[in-house]
Design a protein around this motif. Structure first.
Motif, short mmCIF file in Angstrom:
data_model
loop_
_atom_site.label_atom_id
_atom_site.label_comp_id
_atom_site.label_asym_id
_atom_site.label_seq_id
_atom_site.Cartn_x
_atom_site.Cartn_y
_atom_site.Cartn_z
N LYS A 1 36.77 64.18 10.11
CA LYS A 1 35.91 64.82 8.79
C LYS A 1 34.51 65.37 9.32
O LYS A 1 34.26 66.22 8.82
CB LYS A 1 35.76 63.70 7.61
N ARG A 2 34.05 64.32 10.09
CA ARG A 2 32.45 64.90 10.55
C ARG A 2 32.19 64.23 11.82
O ARG A 2 32.80 63.21 12.24
CB ARG A 2 31.65 64.76 9.35
N GLN A 3 31.23 65.03 12.55
CA GLN A 3 30.63 63.96 13.69
C GLN A 3 29.64 63.30 13.08
O GLN A 3 28.50 63.54 12.66
CB GLN A 3 30.25 65.18 14.40
N MET A 4 29.64 62.13 13.57
CA MET A 4 28.73 60.96 13.64
C MET A 4 27.70 60.76 14.57
O MET A 4 26.53 60.63 14.39
CB MET A 4 29.32 59.53 13.09
N ALA A 5 28.06 60.86 15.81
CA ALA A 5 27.03 60.80 16.97
C ALA A 5 27.74 61.18 18.09
O ALA A 5 29.27 61.46 18.07
CB ALA A 5 26.80 59.25 17.08
N PHE A 6 27.04 61.73 19.04
CA PHE A 6 27.67 61.97 20.40
C PHE A 6 26.42 62.00 21.52
O PHE A 6 25.36 62.08 21.19
CB PHE A 6 28.53 63.29 20.55
N GLY A 7 27.15 61.88 22.66
CA GLY A 7 26.08 62.15 23.77
C GLY A 7 26.64 61.59 25.08
O GLY A 7 27.80 60.87 25.15
N GLY A 8 26.50 62.39 26.26
CA GLY A 8 27.13 62.14 27.52
C GLY A 8 28.46 62.61 27.43
O GLY A 8 28.99 63.94 27.20
N PHE A 9 29.37 61.63 27.50
CA PHE A 9 30.76 61.61 27.63
C PHE A 9 31.38 61.12 26.32
O PHE A 9 32.79 61.17 26.41
CB PHE A 9 31.23 61.11 28.82
N SER A 10 30.76 60.76 25.63
CA SER A 10 31.31 59.92 24.17
C SER A 10 30.86 60.71 22.79
O SER A 10 29.77 61.21 22.77
CB SER A 10 31.39 58.57 24.28
N LEU B 1 35.92 58.92 24.18
CA LEU B 1 35.61 59.03 25.54
C LEU B 1 36.40 60.31 26.28
O LEU B 1 37.62 60.20 26.46
CB LEU B 1 35.83 57.66 26.26
N VAL B 2 35.53 61.22 26.75
CA VAL B 2 36.09 62.32 27.53
C VAL B 2 35.99 62.07 28.81
O VAL B 2 35.28 62.39 29.52
CB VAL B 2 35.10 63.58 27.22
N VAL B 3 37.06 61.49 29.28
CA VAL B 3 37.36 60.97 30.63
C VAL B 3 37.60 62.36 31.79
O VAL B 3 37.29 62.20 32.63
CB VAL B 3 38.45 60.19 30.95
N ASP C 1 44.75 64.67 25.12
CA ASP C 1 43.96 65.91 25.64
C ASP C 1 43.07 65.76 26.75
O ASP C 1 41.93 66.07 26.88
CB ASP C 1 43.40 66.94 24.79
N GLY C 2 43.35 64.45 27.52
CA GLY C 2 42.25 64.05 28.49
C GLY C 2 41.08 63.13 27.99
O GLY C 2 40.09 63.00 28.43
N ARG C 3 41.46 62.94 26.47
CA ARG C 3 40.39 62.03 25.89
C ARG C 3 40.90 60.78 25.33
O ARG C 3 42.04 60.92 24.90
CB ARG C 3 39.63 63.10 24.74
N LYS C 4 40.00 59.66 25.32
CA LYS C 4 40.64 58.41 24.88
C LYS C 4 40.02 58.14 23.72
O LYS C 4 38.65 58.49 23.48
CB LYS C 4 40.25 57.38 26.12
N TYR C 5 40.69 57.46 22.44
CA TYR C 5 40.22 57.40 21.18
C TYR C 5 40.60 55.82 21.11
O TYR C 5 41.55 55.23 21.33
CB TYR C 5 40.93 58.23 20.55
N MET C 6 39.57 55.56 20.30
CA MET C 6 39.87 54.03 19.62
C MET C 6 39.65 54.41 18.21
O MET C 6 38.68 55.08 17.66
CB MET C 6 38.58 53.05 20.14
N VAL C 7 40.67 53.94 17.23
CA VAL C 7 40.59 54.06 15.93
C VAL C 7 40.20 52.69 15.49
O VAL C 7 40.65 51.65 15.54
CB VAL C 7 41.90 54.48 15.30
N LEU C 8 39.13 52.81 14.67
CA LEU C 8 38.40 51.56 14.30
C LEU C 8 38.17 51.66 12.77
O LEU C 8 37.94 52.56 12.19
CB LEU C 8 36.89 51.37 14.85
N GLU C 9 38.35 50.52 12.26
CA GLU C 9 37.99 50.08 10.98
C GLU C 9 36.71 50.76 10.26
O GLU C 9 35.51 50.53 11.03
CB GLU C 9 38.09 48.61 10.61
N HIS C 10 36.34 51.31 9.30
CA HIS C 10 35.41 51.74 8.80
C HIS C 10 34.58 50.81 7.86
O HIS C 10 35.11 50.26 6.82
CB HIS C 10 35.50 53.21 8.07
N ALA C 11 33.24 50.50 8.28
CA ALA C 11 32.56 49.43 7.57
C ALA C 11 31.68 50.42 6.58
O ALA C 11 30.73 51.25 7.02
CB ALA C 11 31.47 48.81 8.23
#
Lengths: 567, 485
Positions: free
Chosen positions: B227-236, B254-256, B297-307
């Motif tokens: 839906k939207r970008q919340m934060a980014f920086g570096g490789f994540s 995480l863009v490995v 696609d070369g990226r690792k994801y964690m799906v977390l509960e939304h608080a």
């Protein structure tokens, strides 16, 4: 005819006579005007005669008189005068031109604000219709008057109104264009396909052209003042010209036709008068980046063979990837190699974030421009493409100091000191700028060791301007950050801490421990006491206990080098 | 782009309006004219005053009262027609700005040089932005009506003003308008409603090596919708997403593939997997749950509960520092979370226990939303560290984090909640305030001591202290359920 060589002069017999008289008596009164004022010419005549040449008049007075009197000759006075008059007349008559008008070849037409078009586009012409409407009413009133329907005051009322109105209307047009032609400057009033000449200043009449400052000091209220023979002046406000392109036209016209009188009027005035003009290339870049549409063309990193800037750069391979972006090796048209440092500008975020990203890119380009030096990688160009910003940097052939040490192992002390001396030069250069530049990321990763043993500093992304430690957030590599930099208050001495850490790395192939004073001798027994002490002093936790500038470090390093030589 | 020149069409009068104007003006003229004529011919002679006037005086009266206004009356439509004829464009170039006449005005405004524009403001009418107001150095004010200009063109004008008007001061209203306009044109929601501060935005969004996912992107065979970008920086990066309609989740990415160093890449993948595993094993109502993790696609994801709720940072930044009782209550909850983590076997050190990673939910409970393990290695791997040094203990900066480092961070967080300021790095935090009990202040100072030995030796101890302080201060603790001390 004597056998002496002759010099045939372009003058009459009587002129030569008067010259001879002058030679005998020194009497200059009878000499022709142009000879009188040209002592050099008289001197050359004397020299010619002394050299043995005989002066001969080219023609007799009678012959000359014939020319001037013969009205059929194109060179006769009358003929010339007639021609001039007819030219002048042509220039002075109004030629009502319809719809399209051609600017005479060579003429320069300058539109004044608010006319931005050279040619007035014929749109729905209300003014004409309104004028025609009133004329009809006028005629109608005249007609009625004759048929006694209205009389007396009312009729005169209408008459007066119409006449005065049309005159006022014509007057109120104002000058809309200035035409610079071979003959002079013409102030025109063009409207709806009609042109009327308001003022005309022939070039010969112009005595002075200069720029006059305005009382309010506001730049575009300066005016271009034209002074005519007789003292009459005409002013054209710069704000009417309004556009540097039109200004160039004006200056070109002035230079073309009246060079003698142009004083203090030059092309670049728009540039020099505009205050605080930012570097236009970067402004353009910034504008482009900010107004780019959100759609991205390329979502994948650049591959070998990809081209940028319409083929100006061709990507050869990826050099490395850091947290802030990827660096590519690229080839230019003449096979010149450059490094393209790519920054990804975020697109789907708030305008403030986008600006921030573009500003930090701009900051790095400005930094690199400022710190220009052979020890620091030089910036060729910066451009923006597909929502990414690129720095075009000189290609430095070699691995980073970090990789070099990882590959070949610990450096010999002498070599390390030699490199350290160069590092001191770099830091000294940065710190002596005004305002000083604190690098904040002076680490082995950011130093490139060329094959010829040269060191170059790259990466100014987190460099801070100013030594007052107001850099805001703390940035850098932990192992090379002194406490004050962690607190966000980096100063020149913080770079010295990092310098110490880098020397440590060269001697031990490890990063120093974060926020602690280091001694490389604990890891490498071959390190001399002097060098050990230098590193120790550089990495003192209290910035006041460290060296206070790079020159001091260099002095101690040089001492160290001398000592090791003598050993 | 050295010859930048824009010509933006702006509406003045349409042909129909012109026609209408002329018609009404003419009718009015006829009415007035007839009235005047009638007056001068019939009525005035009857009035003794006019009768007594001499012929000369009468003529003068006639001139000033009738003829001159008549001329003016006729002149106006002519002039209007001329002005409209000249074009109704706004011209923008490197040197300045040329404005057309205001709707129906009689003359173009003079050309404004950028360097002469001292102040730029937004003019609001009836609650909506109606014009850009420019004040030039002479003090005069010019208004550029934006109602009739395309949004893209307004943006161009504002950008040109920003680029070349180096001396121009912008009001906040105009700056916000510009940002919102830019967001609107690009279809970005922006942060206009949460009024985020600039430095906060830069904390969340810093330079990346990769291109973050676009809103609308689908992952995991279309089951996850970004839906939207919340934060980014570096490789994540962190995104807000949906894994079922209406079911919001948080995606950590995480863009490995971007790691060019094999060793670093393997290490970071290992850490990421470890973090995912760890999170999977944790079971605490106040720690975010891991729903899934995968690679794509070369990226690792964690799906977390939304608080749902606001992070402590947002809370304090917008509402101001919290009152002591609130802080103690929340502090107790946080101590409870840390106690749980540190009592695991082996103990889990969080490493990033900061106000950005703690969310106050709607029911008053705190939720821990992020795990810093991979982040920290990332910081080391990419090299640059941004931000949160104030919350890192010296041993953590040196790379030797342990449970007492989390205690340090908790101390820093408490300090932040009470003062609204981030704690200063490598300094024990002491706050001066009459509203905070001395015992609490001493506790915070102890927790942020640089030397480990001087801190409270566990989260449990911290909790005990907090409870004691609560009792002495007289706070009721019935609302808090989760503190196990």
């Amino acid at each position: 005819m004597s056998s002496d060589p002759e010099l045939i002069l372009d003058c009459t017999d009587s002129m030569l006579e008067s010259y001879r008289r002058y030679r005998e008596t020194g009497d200059v009164e009878d000499l022709p005007g142009n000879w009188k004022n040209d002592p050099g010419f008289l001197e050359s005549l004397e020299q010619a005669e002394d050299a043995g040449l005989t002066l001969v008049a080219g023609y007799s007075d009678e012959e000359q008189a014939k020319w001037f009197d013969n009205t059929s000759s194109p060179y006769s006075f009358d003929a010339v005068q007639k021609e001039f008059e007819s030219l002048l007349e042509k220039a002075l008559t109004v030629e009502p031109e319809t719809k399209t008008f051609e600017v005479r070849d060579g003429d320069i037409l300058v539109p004044l604000w608010p006319n931005t078009n050279t040619f007035s586009e014929k749109k729905d012409n209300y003014a004409k219709r309104v004028a025609i409407g009133f004329v009809i009413v006028w005629l109608g009133a005249t007609l009625w008057h004759f048929t006694q329907l209205i009389n007396g005051g009312t009729y005169y009322y209408f008459q007066g109104i119409m006449a005065i109105m049309l005159w006022l209307f014509a007057l109120s047009q104002g000058i809309t264009h200035i035409n610079f032609g071979a003959i002079g400057i013409e102030f025109q009033s063009r409207f709806a396909g009609n042109k009327s000449k308001r003022k005309f200043i022939p070039w010969n009449n112009l005595t002075d052209v200069c720029l006059e400052q305005s009382a309010s000091g506001s730049f575009l209220n300066w005016s271009l003042k034209l002074t005519e023979n007789g003292g009459k002046t005409h002013s054209i406000k710069l704000s009417k010209i309004a556009n540097r392109e039109q200004w160039h036209n004006v200056v070109d016209a002035l230079n073309k036709w009246c060079p003698v009188h142009c004083r203090g009027v030059d092309r670049e005035i728009f540039d020099s008068l505009s205050l605080n003009r930012q570097d236009p290339t970067y402004t353009a870049l910034w504008l482009q980046a900010l107004s780019a549409p959100p759609k991205r063309e390329r979502l994948q990193p650049l591959m070998a063979g990809a081209s940028l800037q319409a083929g100006k750069y061709e990507v050869t391979r990826i050099l490395g990837a850091g947290g802030q972006g990827t660096a590519y090796l690229a080839k230019m048209a003449d096979d010149k190699l450059v490094v393209l440092k790519e920054y990804i500008l975020p697109v789907f975020v708030d305008a403030k974030v986008r600006r921030e990203a573009i500003d930090s890119f701009k900051h790095e380009t400005e930094m690199l421009k400022r710190v220009h030096s052979p020890l620091i990688v030089s910036l060729n160009e910066a451009f923006f493409e597909d929502n990414r910003a690129y720095l075009v940097l000189e290609y430095v052939d070699g691995p980073s100091l970090k990789s070099a040490v990882l590959e070949s192992g610990i450096l010999e002390e002498k070599e390390a000191v030699k490199h350290a001396l160069k590092m001191c030069d770099m830091l000294n250069h940065l710190h002596s700028l005004t305002p000083a530049v604190v690098h904040r990321d002076f680490t082995p990763d950011n130093l490139i060791l060329t094959s010829s043993g040269e060191l170059k500093l790259i990466d100014f992304m987190v460099a801070q301007e100013g030594n007052d430690g107001l850099g805001g957030m703390a940035v850098g590599k932990q192992a090379f950050m002194p406490p004050e930099q962690l607190r966000g208050k980096a100063t020149i001495c913080s770079d010295l801490y990092a310098l110490g850490g880098t020397i440590f790395y060269m001697l031990t192939a490890q990063y120093p421990e974060a926020i602690s004073q280091s001694r490389p001798s604990l890891f490498n027994e071959k390190v001399s006491v002097e060098l050990d002490d230098i590193v120790n002093k550089c990495t003192a936790l209290d910035s006041k206990a460290r060296y206070q500038n790079a020159k001091e470090v260099k002095a101690d390093l040089e001492k160290c080098l001398r000592e090791s030589v003598s050993l | 782009m050295t010859n930048f020149q824009l010509s933006i069409p702006a509406r003045t009068l349409t042909p129909e309006q012109m026609r209408a104007f002329f018609v009404w003006w003419a009718l009015l003229g006829i009415a007035l004219g007839t009235g005047l004529w009638y007056f001068s011919a019939e009525i005035a002679p009857a009035i003794p005053f006019f009768h007594s006037l001499s012929a000369g005086l009468a003529r003068i009266l006639y001139l000033t009262g009738v003829v001159i206004p008549g001329l003016f009356y006729v002149y106006v439509p002519m002039r209007l027609a001329v002005v409209n004829e000249h074009g109704t464009n706004i011209v923008v170039n490197q040197d300045g700005l040329g404005l057309p006449p205001a709707l129906g005005g009689l003359a173009h405004m003079p050309w404004l040089a950028w360097s002469d524009i001292k102040l730029a403001d937004l003019y609001i009418r009836k609650g909506k932005p109606a014009a850009i107001s420019l004040m030039e150095s002479g003090g005069k004010n010019y208004r550029l009506s934006i109602k009739d200009i395309e949004e893209q063109d307004v943006e161009q004008i504002l950008l040109a003003l920003e680029a070349w008007g180096a001396n121009t001061i912008w009001t906040d209203a105009l700056t916000n308008y510009r940002d919102n306009l830019q967001n609107k044109i690009r279809g970005i929601e922006g942060n206009s409603n949460t009024l985020e501060f600039n430095d906060e935005l830069s904390r969340r969004f810093s330079a990346t090596n990769f291109i973050p996912l676009e809103p609308g992107k689908k992952l995991r065979s279309g089951t996850i919708n970004i839906k939207r970008q919340m934060a980014f920086g570096g490789f994540s990066a962190v995104y807000e997403a949906e894994d079922a309609p209406g079911d919001t989740v948080v995606m950590k990415e995480l863009v490995v593939s971007k790691f060019d160093n094999e060793e670093a890449r393997e290490k970071v993948i290992e850490l990421f997997n470890r973090e995912a595993e760890l999170l999977g094993q944790l079971d605490h109502p106040q720690i975010v749950r891991l729903k899934d993790h995968f690679t794509e696609d070369g990226r690792k994801y964690m799906v977390l509960e939304h608080a749902s709720g606001r992070t402590l940072r947002e809370l304090v930044r917008h509402g101001g520092p919290l009152k002591q009782d609130r802080v103690i209550q929340l502090g107790l909850q946080m101590a409870g979370i840390l106690k749980y983590l540190h009592e695991r076997v082996p103990p889990v050190v969080h490493r990033d226990f900061t106000p950005d990673n703690l969310v106050l939910q709607n029911d008053g409970t705190i939720m821990l939303i992020d795990f810093g393990a991979a982040n920290e290695f990332l910081a080391e791997a990419t090299g640059t560290l941004i931000g949160k040094q104030g919350y890192m203990s010296p041993e953590q900066i040196k790379g030797k984090a342990e449970p007492l480092s989390d205690v340090y961070s908790l101390g820093g967080t408490l300090y932040f909640m009470l003062t609204g300021q981030d704690p200063e790095a490598l300094t024990p935090s002491w706050l001066e305030s009459d509203e905070v009990s001395i015992a609490l202040r001493i506790l915070i100072k102890q927790m942020t001591e640089l030397s480990k030995a001087e801190r409270p030796q566990s989260a449990t101890v911290v909790g005990t202290h907090l409870l004691q302080i609560a009792q002495t201060v007289g706070i009721s603790l019935e609302h808090f359920a989760n503190v196990v001390v």
